[in-house]
Design a protein around this motif. Structure first.
Motif, PDB file in Angstrom:
ATOM      1  N   THR A 110       0.838  -1.200   0.000  1.00 46.98           N
ATOM      2  CA  THR A 110       0.000   0.000   0.000  1.00 46.98           C
ATOM      3  C   THR A 110       0.873   1.249   0.000  1.00 46.98           C
ATOM      4  OG1 THR A 110      -1.709   1.188   1.239  1.00 46.98           O
ATOM      5  CG2 THR A 110      -0.165  -0.078   2.538  1.00 46.98           C
ATOM      6  N   LYS A 111       0.327   2.350  -0.503  1.00 47.29           N
ATOM      7  CA  LYS A 111       1.101   3.599  -0.547  1.00 47.29           C
ATOM      8  C   LYS A 111       0.220   4.767  -0.167  1.00 47.29           C
ATOM      9  CE  LYS A 111       4.059   6.181  -3.649  1.00 47.29           C
ATOM     10  NZ  LYS A 111       5.283   5.743  -2.991  1.00 47.29           N
ATOM     11  N   ASP A 112       0.746   5.661   0.618  1.00 50.60           N
ATOM     12  CA  ASP A 112       0.043   6.882   0.955  1.00 50.60           C
ATOM     13  C   ASP A 112       0.995   8.057   0.842  1.00 50.60           C
ATOM     14  OD1 ASP A 112      -2.783   7.153   1.887  1.00 50.60           O
ATOM     15  OD2 ASP A 112      -2.241   5.298   2.908  1.00 50.60           O
ATOM     16  N   MET A 113       0.504   9.134   0.256  1.00 50.38           N
ATOM     17  CA  MET A 113       1.359  10.301   0.083  1.00 50.38           C
ATOM     18  C   MET A 113       0.755  11.455   0.866  1.00 50.38           C
ATOM     19  SD  MET A 113       3.167  11.422  -3.285  1.00 50.38           S
ATOM     20  CE  MET A 113       2.069  12.241  -4.376  1.00 50.38           C
ATOM     21  N   LEU A 162       3.145   7.244   8.492  1.00 52.77           N
ATOM     22  CA  LEU A 162       3.306   5.801   8.679  1.00 52.77           C
ATOM     23  C   LEU A 162       1.990   5.164   9.137  1.00 52.77           C
ATOM     24  CD1 LEU A 162       5.163   3.409   8.453  1.00 52.77           C
ATOM     25  CD2 LEU A 162       6.162   3.966  10.680  1.00 52.77           C
ATOM     26  N   ALA A 163       1.250   5.867  10.011  1.00 46.66           N
ATOM     27  CA  ALA A 163      -0.014   5.311  10.524  1.00 46.66           C
ATOM     28  C   ALA A 163      -1.027   5.108   9.399  1.00 46.66           C
ATOM     29  CB  ALA A 163      -0.600   6.217  11.603  1.00 46.66           C
ATOM     30  N   ALA A 164      -1.046   6.019   8.424  1.00 47.27           N
ATOM     31  CA  ALA A 164      -1.994   5.874   7.309  1.00 47.27           C
ATOM     32  C   ALA A 164      -1.736   4.568   6.561  1.00 47.27           C
ATOM     33  CB  ALA A 164      -1.859   7.063   6.356  1.00 47.27           C
ATOM     34  N   ASN A 165      -0.461   4.238   6.389  1.00 46.96           N
ATOM     35  CA  ASN A 165      -0.109   2.980   5.717  1.00 46.96           C
ATOM     36  C   ASN A 165      -0.401   1.771   6.595  1.00 46.96           C
ATOM     37  OD1 ASN A 165       1.464   3.373   2.982  1.00 46.96           O
ATOM     38  ND2 ASN A 165       1.978   5.089   4.302  1.00 46.96           N
ATOM     39  N   LEU A 166      -0.075   1.883   7.880  1.00 44.21           N
ATOM     40  CA  LEU A 166      -0.348   0.774   8.812  1.00 44.21           C
ATOM     41  C   LEU A 166      -1.849   0.506   8.886  1.00 44.21           C
ATOM     42  CD1 LEU A 166       2.195   1.820  11.557  1.00 44.21           C
ATOM     43  CD2 LEU A 166       2.220  -0.378  10.357  1.00 44.21           C
ATOM     44  N   SER A 167      -2.636   1.569   8.762  1.00 44.19           N
ATOM     45  CA  SER A 167      -4.083   1.436   8.808  1.00 44.19           C
ATOM     46  C   SER A 167      -4.592   0.646   7.590  1.00 44.19           C
ATOM     47  CB  SER A 167      -4.694   2.834   8.859  1.00 44.19           C
ATOM     48  OG  SER A 167      -6.086   2.766   8.919  1.00 44.19           O
ATOM     49  N   ASP A 168      -4.027   0.913   6.422  1.00 38.26           N
ATOM     50  CA  ASP A 168      -4.404   0.145   5.228  1.00 38.26           C
ATOM     51  C   ASP A 168      -4.028  -1.326   5.397  1.00 38.26           C
ATOM     52  OD1 ASP A 168      -5.618   2.020   3.478  1.00 38.26           O
ATOM     53  OD2 ASP A 168      -3.661   2.876   3.026  1.00 38.26           O
ATOM     54  N   LEU A 169      -2.841  -1.577   5.937  1.00 32.95           N
ATOM     55  CA  LEU A 169      -2.429  -2.978   6.159  1.00 32.95           C
ATOM     56  C   LEU A 169      -3.380  -3.648   7.155  1.00 32.95           C
ATOM     57  CD1 LEU A 169       1.493  -2.789   6.354  1.00 32.95           C
ATOM     58  CD2 LEU A 169       0.067  -3.466   4.400  1.00 32.95           C
ATOM     59  N   ALA A 170      -3.764  -2.904   8.210  1.00 36.81           N
ATOM     60  CA  ALA A 170      -4.680  -3.455   9.220  1.00 36.81           C
ATOM     61  C   ALA A 170      -6.004  -3.851   8.577  1.00 36.81           C
ATOM     62  CB  ALA A 170      -4.915  -2.435  10.329  1.00 36.81           C
ATOM     63  N   ALA A 171      -6.510  -2.971   7.713  1.00 39.19           N
ATOM     64  CA  ALA A 171      -7.801  -3.243   7.074  1.00 39.19           C
ATOM     65  C   ALA A 171      -7.749  -4.492   6.212  1.00 39.19           C
ATOM     66  CB  ALA A 171      -8.224  -2.038   6.234  1.00 39.19           C
ATOM     67  N   SER A 228       6.047  10.309   1.234  1.00 32.34           N
ATOM     68  CA  SER A 228       5.346   9.248   0.521  1.00 32.34           C
ATOM     69  C   SER A 228       5.873   7.906   0.996  1.00 32.34           C
ATOM     70  CB  SER A 228       5.580   9.437  -0.979  1.00 32.34           C
ATOM     71  OG  SER A 228       5.063   8.335  -1.675  1.00 32.34           O
ATOM     72  N   ILE A 229       5.016   7.156   1.660  1.00 37.04           N
ATOM     73  CA  ILE A 229       5.460   5.865   2.204  1.00 37.04           C
ATOM     74  C   ILE A 229       4.765   4.729   1.473  1.00 37.04           C
ATOM     75  CG2 ILE A 229       5.341   4.353   4.245  1.00 37.04           C
ATOM     76  CD1 ILE A 229       5.992   6.722   5.982  1.00 37.04           C
ATOM     77  N   THR A 230       5.535   3.725   1.119  1.00 32.57           N
ATOM     78  CA  THR A 230       4.992   2.478   0.588  1.00 32.57           C
ATOM     79  C   THR A 230       5.255   1.414   1.636  1.00 32.57           C
ATOM     80  OG1 THR A 230       5.568   3.167  -1.638  1.00 32.57           O
ATOM     81  CG2 THR A 230       5.074   0.824  -1.327  1.00 32.57           C
ATOM     82  N   ALA A 231       4.193   0.769   2.098  1.00 35.31           N
ATOM     83  CA  ALA A 231       4.364  -0.221   3.159  1.00 35.31           C
ATOM     84  C   ALA A 231       3.942  -1.595   2.671  1.00 35.31           C
ATOM     85  CB  ALA A 231       3.539   0.158   4.383  1.00 35.31           C
ATOM     86  N   MET A 232       4.608  -2.600   3.211  1.00 35.73           N
ATOM     87  CA  MET A 232       4.296  -3.978   2.822  1.00 35.73           C
ATOM     88  C   MET A 232       4.043  -4.828   4.042  1.00 35.73           C
ATOM     89  SD  MET A 232       6.917  -4.382  -0.267  1.00 35.73           S
ATOM     90  CE  MET A 232       7.177  -2.910  -1.257  1.00 35.73           C
ATOM     91  N   GLY A 233       3.082  -5.711   3.891  1.00 34.98           N
ATOM     92  CA  GLY A 233       2.774  -6.653   4.957  1.00 34.98           C
ATOM     93  C   GLY A 233       2.480  -8.010   4.344  1.00 34.98           C
ATOM     94  N   THR A 234       2.256  -8.988   5.192  1.00 31.25           N
ATOM     95  CA  THR A 234       1.975 -10.321   4.653  1.00 31.25           C
ATOM     96  C   THR A 234       0.669 -10.882   5.218  1.00 31.25           C
ATOM     97  OG1 THR A 234       3.481 -11.142   6.348  1.00 31.25           O
ATOM     98  CG2 THR A 234       4.305 -11.096   4.102  1.00 31.25           C
ATOM     99  N   VAL A 235       0.025 -11.684   4.375  1.00 32.20           N
ATOM    100  CA  VAL A 235      -1.143 -12.472   4.806  1.00 32.20           C
ATOM    101  C   VAL A 235      -0.914 -13.900   4.308  1.00 32.20           C
ATOM    102  CG1 VAL A 235      -2.842 -10.598   4.773  1.00 32.20           C
ATOM    103  CG2 VAL A 235      -2.394 -11.885   2.680  1.00 32.20           C
ATOM    104  N   PRO A 236      -1.540 -14.886   4.959  1.00 30.03           N
ATOM    105  CA  PRO A 236      -1.489 -16.234   4.397  1.00 30.03           C
ATOM    106  C   PRO A 236      -2.048 -16.187   2.966  1.00 30.03           C
ATOM    107  CG  PRO A 236      -2.493 -16.253   6.587  1.00 30.03           C
ATOM    108  CD  PRO A 236      -2.323 -14.814   6.205  1.00 30.03           C
TER     109      PRO A 236
END
Ligand code: ADP
Ligand code: MG
Length: 319
Positions: A41-44, A65-74, A130-138
């Motif tokens: 996800t990316k948020d600018m 950073l929180a905006a990106n973490l929020s997208d990963l959480a969702a 502008s942060i691009t964040a990555m997370g993982t899901v099964p």
């Protein structure tokens, strides 16, 4: 301000995870976990659009950073790493950079996300982050917007409207209230909760543009609609009091942005389980409505009447 390489070395290398290689190579090298999907996800955030030029550096860092973490959480994703694009005017000094990087470090510690790389340029106008964040899901398990089903309940975490009214405080429209300004400046992304909710829910989005807008995205992606009961939208005591005194601000609770709570849908039979998950996490959970076969979002007041909603959320290119 230090030169570009000193700046990266001094403020950002200490934040780098192993995949960032000390921020001393041309690129990061990420080992992808087997049987997992990478959620990206990316948020600018742009000075003058998303924050004020005189906002504290800590707030700008936190929100980015929180905006990106929020997208990963969702999406039910575990936060892994992020890339930081920074465009800085010459007026930025070392104290600003220190506060900015300290705040990122704090949020990294809290969430487990690590810095993996980025790019730094001079800006001829304001600050851009502008942060691009990555997370993982099964594999195959990312929670989509498109998974809502007819008769699902619509759930919301936390309380809504605080951040939008915090912005109104900073704009001078209402008397400054610390708790509201705090919510606007330091939104708490529901990063840990998103992962535990994911196996039990059908669709999810974070509330960044306003409840009706973000629920609208879920409904549209699912080819369905939703009825929302105005009186069931969860409010903090401060917001409840404010809109009782100033009814003209009521739309902040359904059309105001920046709350970074989660809105999600799940089968009625999952309600008790979801309430337990949220209670264990210490996060309030409210049922605000139901998914309908009819498309569109309908907001209904305590008399069962449709509330006319002119503006349902934040959009950048509104005419
Ligand atoms: P290039 O010239 O190849 O684009 P840079 O000199 O811009 O490389 O960057 C060198 C290293 O520093 C890279 O690993 C890059 O990811 C990292 N980097 C640059 N800016 C930032 C930043 N703002 N945050 C984190 N890492 C950064
Ligand atoms: Mg570069």
């Amino acid at each position: 301000m230090a030169n570009e390489f000193d700046l990266i070395h001094r403020y950002f290398s200490p934040l780098a995870g192993p995949e960032g290689l000390g921020l001393e190579d041309d690129a990061a090298c990420v080992t992808v976990e087997p049987e997992c999907d990478l959620v990206v996800t990316k948020d600018m955030l742009v000075e003058g659009v998303h924050f004020f030029g005189n906002d504290p550096a800590s707030s700008i860092a936190h929100k980015s950073l929180a905006a990106n973490l929020s997208d990963l959480a969702a999406k039910g994703a575990k936060p892994n790493h992020y890339f930081l694009g920074l465009s800085l005017p010459g007026t930025i000094d070392d104290a600003w950079l220190q506060k900015f990087s300290d705040t990122l470090a704090k949020l990294q510690q809290k969430t487990g996300i690590r810095l993996a790389g980025g790019d730094t340029t001079r800006s001829l106008s304001g600050v851009v982050v502008s942060i691009t964040a990555m997370g993982t899901v099964p594999h195959g398990k990312m929670v989509r917007r498109s998974g809502a089903q007819v008769d699902d309940l619509v759930f919301v975490t936390g309380t809504l409207g605080d951040a939008a009214l915090g912005l109104k405080c900073l704009e001078g429209h209402i008397e400054p209230t610390d708790s509201l300004i705090e919510r606007y400046r330091y939104p708490e992304a529901r990063f840990a909760l998103g992962i535990t909710l994911a196996p039990h829910i059908h669709a999810c989005a974070d509330v960044s543009d306003g409840l009706l807008a973000d629920l609208g995205h879920i409904a549209e992606a699912s080819g369905l609609g939703a009825d929302v009961t105005l009186a069931d939208i969860p409010l903090s005591p401060v917001v409840r009091q404010l809109i009782t005194q100033n009814p003209e601000y009521e739309n902040s609770i359904y059309a105001g942005g920046d709350d970074y709570e989660l809105v999600f849908t799940a089968a009625v039979s999952k309600r008790a389980k979801l309430e337990k998950v949220c209670a264990d996490a210490g996060v309030p959970l409210a049922v605000v409505g139901r998914i309908t076969e009819n498309t569109g979002i309908r907001l209904i007041d305590q008399n069962g009447k449709l509330v006319h909603t002119e503006r349902t959320g934040f959009q950048h290119f509104e005419t």
